[in-house]
Design a protein around this motif. Structure first.
Motif, mmCIF file in Angstrom:
data_model
loop_
_atom_site.group_PDB
_atom_site.id
_atom_site.type_symbol
_atom_site.label_atom_id
_atom_site.label_comp_id
_atom_site.label_asym_id
_atom_site.label_seq_id
_atom_site.Cartn_x
_atom_site.Cartn_y
_atom_site.Cartn_z
ATOM 1 N N GLN A 245 16.684 34.932 4.925
ATOM 2 C CA GLN A 245 15.386 34.987 5.606
ATOM 3 C C GLN A 245 14.242 34.521 4.705
ATOM 4 O OE1 GLN A 245 14.894 35.754 8.927
ATOM 5 N NE2 GLN A 245 17.134 35.611 8.910
ATOM 6 N N LEU A 246 14.371 34.745 3.407
ATOM 7 C CA LEU A 246 13.273 34.427 2.493
ATOM 8 C C LEU A 246 13.294 33.007 1.962
ATOM 9 C CD1 LEU A 246 12.775 37.659 0.327
ATOM 10 C CD2 LEU A 246 11.612 36.955 2.434
ATOM 11 N N ILE A 247 14.403 32.283 2.115
ATOM 12 C CA ILE A 247 14.439 30.912 1.596
ATOM 13 C C ILE A 247 13.280 30.073 2.149
ATOM 14 C CG2 ILE A 247 15.719 28.726 1.654
ATOM 15 C CD1 ILE A 247 18.291 30.386 1.219
ATOM 16 N N PRO A 248 13.076 29.983 3.470
ATOM 17 C CA PRO A 248 11.950 29.172 3.959
ATOM 18 C C PRO A 248 10.589 29.776 3.621
ATOM 19 C CG PRO A 248 13.062 30.277 5.791
ATOM 20 C CD PRO A 248 13.905 30.481 4.577
ATOM 21 N N LYS A 249 10.500 31.101 3.593
ATOM 22 C CA LYS A 249 9.211 31.746 3.314
ATOM 23 C C LYS A 249 8.763 31.507 1.878
ATOM 24 C CE LYS A 249 9.654 35.496 6.727
ATOM 25 N NZ LYS A 249 8.393 35.250 7.445
ATOM 26 N N THR A 250 9.660 31.734 0.922
ATOM 27 C CA THR A 250 9.287 31.540 -0.479
ATOM 28 C C THR A 250 8.979 30.075 -0.770
ATOM 29 O OG1 THR A 250 11.646 31.438 -1.044
ATOM 30 C CG2 THR A 250 10.533 33.547 -1.371
ATOM 31 N N THR A 251 9.703 29.179 -0.116
ATOM 32 C CA THR A 251 9.447 27.750 -0.313
ATOM 33 C C THR A 251 8.047 27.396 0.181
ATOM 34 O OG1 THR A 251 11.810 27.286 -0.048
ATOM 35 C CG2 THR A 251 10.296 25.427 0.180
ATOM 36 N N ALA A 252 7.703 27.870 1.366
ATOM 37 C CA ALA A 252 6.379 27.584 1.931
ATOM 38 C C ALA A 252 5.268 28.209 1.092
ATOM 39 C CB ALA A 252 6.305 28.096 3.364
#
Length: 427
Positions: free
Chosen positions: A104-111
């Motif tokens: 779940q955090l892969i796209p959030k941390t990237t953004a």
């Protein structure tokens, strides 16, 4: 400095407080819930290492560290809430300690331009930094673990597993399913028969699975378990008299919690690892002097040298060394999360560095780069001595089969890039 807060309390504190001057290393912990026995020692080791740096060295590069802790209970939704509550704290790197939270955090941390370290767990193909720019899984991943187990068994069988039967007992979750594709490919390459035996969360009932194993008569069992599932599996294996020396767990199935309950019956059980075991390392003298004896330990001080305490400490050490690298790259002690990402991507762990840190031979040597966020993938094997009640490292940290793993990483990361309109780049 370590403090524990619930999600709402963290949000309130961050809203009411100015931006912290410390170097912030958030801890997404789970001291409650069905997996607390594994979460507690990891969180203690992680916090105690930073406390030691503060008390002994004045922090990192002259800047004190802080470790705000948010309770996830190993629940994906709570983990995301913790991240959202903490992300304005200036946290330099997140360690979710959960494959579900990681996804779940892969796209959030990237953004958000914040790095994430999923050491020995998470999405294995994140080793491809050209696609997963902000996710790192050095020094080893689940697929390295699967290959490490097979390589060890190859060595035990004179290099030939043809006709052998190998079963995978796995936590029926994204985590437990991670090694299946790799083991399928390795079974084709080496000619062994591979069967899958899923165990539903939390894993307290496994009689049917071990009856299946008794019927199938595999030569070896590999386990990807977590929490109570592990100790139940070890006990059920003992109940059917499965030879413990032929039972190998991934590193999340290789702590004291997993074997003590079975007593002498667990003797000889094996588990993979990517770090050292026990407390016979100089760094633990400093942990005792600067943390435990001062009353500053995150826990009771009774977990030091245990497998998961050591893992938390190792994760903290790698984070601290990446922060030092970032400070050197950018010429400032007051680094940002984006700078921390650069430090992680340029991290070099040598034996000389580990010795200087009081951790000689504690883990494999490795370099990180844009194209390789996973390190060298070297894996060791430990074995439980039930009489001494201790784990012993019985192999070197050895290479894994990147001829099989590499193409799988490329395939999976390319699919992720296509799904998310990412143009892979190592510019």
């Amino acid at each position: 400095m370590t403090y524990k807060l619930g999600t709402l309390a963290v949000a309130g504190l961050m809203a009411a407080s100015p931006v912290m001057a410390d170097l912030v290393f958030p801890s997404l912990s789970y001291r409650t819930g069905p997996y607390a026995a594994g979460g507690i020692p990891f969180a203690d080791g992680y916090a105690d290492y930073f406390t030691m740096l503060n008390e002994r060295d004045g922090g990192i590069g002259g800047v004190k560290t802080s470790v705000p802790e948010c309770e996830t209970a190993y629940n994906t939704e709570k983990g995301v809430e913790c991240y959202e509550s903490l992300k304005d704290s200036g946290g330099l790197v997140y360690q979710p300690l959960s494959t579900g939270i990681t996804y779940q955090l892969i796209p959030k941390t990237t953004a958000d331009d914040i790095p994430m370290h999923t050491m020995g767990y998470g999405r294995t193909s994140a080793a491809n930094g050209a696609v997963f720019t902000h996710t790192f899984n050095y020094p080893a991943n689940y697929w390295n673990g699967a290959s490490g187990a097979i390589n060890y068994l190859l060595a035990e069988n004179g290099g030939d597993l043809n006709g052998k039967k190998i079963s995978l007992v796995y936590h029926n979750s994204a985590y437990g399913k991670e090694p299946i594709r790799t083991l399928q490919e390795l079974s084709k390459k080496h000619g062994f028969e591979f069967t899958e035996v899923p165990v539903d969360h939390p894993g307290q009932e496994q009689k049917s699975q071990w009856l299946q194993i008794r019927r199938d008569k595999p030569d070896y069992v590999i386990m990807y378990g977590w929490g109570v599932m592990n100790q139940v599996a070890v006990q059920e294996a003992a109940n059917i008299r499965f030879p413990m020396e032929n039972f190998i767990g991934i590193w999340w199935s290789g702590s004291e919690n997993d074997v003590l309950a079975a007593g002498a019956a667990a003797d000889g059980y094996k588990a993979l690892t990517f770090h050292g075991v026990g407390s016979d390392f100089p760094v633990f003298d400093d942990i005792q002097t600067y943390v435990v004896d001062k009353g500053l330990a995150a826990g009771a001080g009774d977990q030091i040298g245990t497998v998961l305490y050591n893992r938390g400490l190792y994760a903290a050490m790698l984070a601290a060394e990446a922060a030092k690298t970032a400070q050197e790259i950018h010429g400032t002690a007051d680094i940002t999360p984006a700078m921390m990402r650069d430090g992680m991507e340029a991290l070099k762990i040598t034996e000389e560095k580990m010795t200087e840190l009081g951790l000689p031979n504690f883990g494999p040597t490795f370099d990180v780069s844009c194209s390789n966020h996973g390190g060298t993938g070297l894996v060791g094997v430990t074995q439980w001595d039930a009489t001494a009640k201790e784990w012993k490292l019985i192999s070197d940290f050895a290479p894994t089969d990147m001829d099989v793993i590499g193409p799988l990483i490329e395939e999976d990361s390319a699919a992720y890039a296509a799904e998310n309109n990412i143009e892979p780049s190592c510019g």
